[in-house]
Design an enzyme around this catalytic site. Structure first.
Site, PDB file in Angstrom:
ATOM      1  N   HIS A 126       4.022  -6.557  -5.899  1.00 18.86           N
ATOM      2  CA  HIS A 126       5.476  -6.722  -5.735  1.00 18.86           C
ATOM      3  C   HIS A 126       6.237  -5.606  -6.455  1.00 18.86           C
ATOM      4  CE1 HIS A 126       8.865  -9.926  -5.359  1.00 18.86           C
ATOM      5  NE2 HIS A 126       9.388  -8.719  -5.364  1.00 18.86           N
ATOM      6  N   HIS A 182       9.478  -2.431  -5.738  1.00 17.38           N
ATOM      7  CA  HIS A 182      10.576  -1.934  -4.892  1.00 17.38           C
ATOM      8  C   HIS A 182      10.723  -0.436  -5.135  1.00 17.38           C
ATOM      9  CE1 HIS A 182      11.982  -6.016  -3.877  1.00 17.38           C
ATOM     10  NE2 HIS A 182      11.596  -6.312  -5.112  1.00 17.38           N
ATOM     11  N   ASN A 184      12.730  -4.078   1.530  1.00 15.33           N
ATOM     12  CA  ASN A 184      14.196  -4.047   1.492  1.00 15.33           C
ATOM     13  C   ASN A 184      14.691  -2.633   1.194  1.00 15.33           C
ATOM     14  OD1 ASN A 184      13.124  -4.426  -1.078  1.00 15.33           O
ATOM     15  ND2 ASN A 184      14.883  -5.579  -1.841  1.00 15.33           N
ATOM     16  N   HIS A 218      10.379 -14.755  -0.817  1.00 16.37           N
ATOM     17  CA  HIS A 218      11.390 -14.833  -1.877  1.00 16.37           C
ATOM     18  C   HIS A 218      12.058 -16.198  -1.695  1.00 16.37           C
ATOM     19  CE1 HIS A 218      14.901 -13.125  -4.259  1.00 16.37           C
ATOM     20  NE2 HIS A 218      15.465 -14.169  -3.669  1.00 16.37           N
ATOM     21  N   HIS A 220       7.512 -14.485  -7.536  1.00 14.55           N
ATOM     22  CA  HIS A 220       8.189 -14.651  -8.840  1.00 14.55           C
ATOM     23  C   HIS A 220       8.650 -16.085  -9.158  1.00 14.55           C
ATOM     24  CE1 HIS A 220      11.519 -14.042  -6.059  1.00 14.55           C
ATOM     25  NE2 HIS A 220      11.445 -12.739  -6.089  1.00 14.55           N
ATOM     26  N   ASP A 256       7.559  -7.206  -9.943  1.00 12.94           N
ATOM     27  CA  ASP A 256       8.871  -7.181  -9.280  1.00 12.94           C
ATOM     28  C   ASP A 256       9.685  -5.983  -9.796  1.00 12.94           C
ATOM     29  OD1 ASP A 256      11.003  -7.789  -7.640  1.00 12.94           O
ATOM     30  OD2 ASP A 256      11.654  -9.554  -8.762  1.00 12.94           O
ATOM     31  N   GLY A 293      18.020  -7.107 -11.207  1.00  7.23           N
ATOM     32  CA  GLY A 293      16.738  -6.411 -11.203  1.00  7.23           C
ATOM     33  C   GLY A 293      16.364  -5.795 -12.531  1.00  7.23           C
TER      34      GLY A 293
END
EC number: 3.5.2.3
Length: 432
Positions: free
Chosen positions: A64, A66, A98, A183, A237, A310, A329
């Site tokens: 996970h 980003h 995303n 999510h 998460h 994350d 975040g």
């Protein structure tokens, strides 16, 4: 093919569930040999590193992250994100969809995978979106996306709001024998544009709260649907004790569910938030002490399968001005192992072997990554070397990520990454 030949001597190697003093010979991108004395096997052109008892682990696996590319490269790029991963000891990461454009067609997915391969210094597996543009409405073509190489399906950043859409998505993913990664968040239970956990600390800070019920209620729905469809359902998460209890119950009923917890939810609670500080704003938010304790208990008893960071980088300006204005975040790739080793292992809350399982072996096993999460002869030489003996400080200037948004900067920790190898290639080495 990587033709570099390397001997790693005198390492404390985690292999086959045990820690043992071994040497490793890396050649042609693979682990060529392991043993107590490999002198007789050494080629003449072999470079040797004496690790002096440092820990040698399977390369960490993070399901996970980003990376913000394409569309938001001012926050992070594939290059900086994977450099941060290597700095943290990760050799395989799984990038969420995303970004803009969203990888929701084979063409867009292929373009992103090529960029991952070209710019990434670690292995990057790419999620495809569940729904078109991650809007939660129209399902994408799972068969075509699987054929194009999708790792799994997720709309991460948004929960699937309607049960009908989720049910159809689960059936489609199950038909392709692919994981569906969710999510978990019911938007209808997010009241007052909450920015942190609803509770006494939010009240004291005068900030709008986020109900834990928004997570647990949608998780309950999803687990019932997963039971009906047989899909491999992975919950992102987890943050509440109710969620842990629901997964524990689901596993007792043999529902095909796996789940993850993030380092920050294991190490911090809402009462640790010192002020209205955007660095403490994340989704899901830091919950209560009881929630934090339940998450660790869930890891220890096997309810929670793995740790995933994350890793969510943002530009500095996006985390300023207090929680109501900051982006959600926290970064995690570069701090996760050291923080968890220091706070869990050194404080005797978990064993080192357990931490390595949660961060490498379990994620690889749960997601069927046959080439990751293990050190065996003939396997890819994806491994990390950690210095467990020397304390160091987490410093903003040492991060490779563009995102510096973590409240852990300044912490004194153990477990610095000393080296990271990907397919036998040295992709990170600590400066002496």
């Amino acid at each position: 093919m990587n033709s570099q030949k390397l001997l790693l001597k005198n390492g404390l190697v985690y292999q086959g569930g045990q820690l043992q003093r071994l040497d490793l010979l890396l050649a042609d991108g693979l682990i060529a040999a392991m043993g107590s004395d490999l002198t007789a096997l050494l080629p003449s052109d072999c470079q040797t590193y004496d690790l002096q008892g440092k820990l040698v682990s399977p390369g960490l696996v993070d399901v996970h992250v980003h990376y913000r590319e394409p569309g938001f490269t001012y926050k992070e790029t594939i290059k900086t994100g994977t450099q941060a991963a290597a700095h943290g000891g990760f050799t395989t990461v799984c990038a969420m969809p995303n970004v803009s454009p969203v990888p929701d067609t084979p063409e867009l997915l292929n373009a992103l995978q090529k960029r991952n391969h070209t710019d990434g210094c670690v292995h990057v597996k790419q999620y495809a979106a569940i729904t078109q543009k991650r809007a939660g409405k129209q399902l994408n073509d799972f068969k075509a996306l699987k054929a194009a190489g999708a790792f799994a399906f997720s709309d991460d950043g948004s929960g699937i709001q309607t049960a009908g859409t989720m049910y159809a998505a689960m059936k489609a993913a199950a038909a392709e024998n692919m994981p569906l990664v969710e999510h978990i968040e019911d938007d209808s239970l997010l009241q007052n544009k909450g920015v942190m956990n609803a509770g006494a600390r939010a009240t004291a800070l005068g900030l709008p709260g986020m109900l834990g019920l928004s997570e647990s209620s949608q998780l309950a729905r999803d687990l019932v649907l997963a039971q009906q469809t047989g899909v491999h359902y992975h919950a992102c998460h987890l943050s509440t004790r109710q969620s842990v209890e629901l997964v524990r119950l689901a596993k007792a009923h043999h529902i095909n569910v796996t789940c993850e917890v993030a380092p920050h939810h294991l190490l911090l609670a809402d009462e640790d938030i010192p002020a209205d500080d955007g660095f403490y704003k994340m989704n899901p938010p830091l919950r209560s002490v009881q929630d934090r304790e339940a998450l660790l208990a869930g890891l220890l008893d096997g309810t929670i399968d793995m740790i995933a960071t994350d890793h969510a980088p943002h530009a500095a300006a996006e985390k300023e001005g207090g929680m109501c204005h900051a982006a959600f975040g926290i970064t995690g790739s570069e701090t996760a192992f050291a923080l968890l080793y220091t706070q869990l292992v050194r404080k005797h809350k978990a064993r080192l072997e357990q931490l390595l399982d949660w961060m490498s072996i379990a994620p690889a096993k749960c997601f069927g990554m046959s080439k990751a999460g293990a050190l065996f002869v003939g396997k890819p030489a994806d491994l990390a070397v950690f210095d467990l003996e020397h304390e160091f400080e987490l410093q903003k200037d040492s991060y490779f990520s563009k995102g510096k948004n973590t409240p852990f900067t300044g912490e004194k920790v153990y477990g610095a990454t000393y080296m990271t190898f990907v397919s036998g290639k040295l992709v990170y080495k600590k400066e002496d």
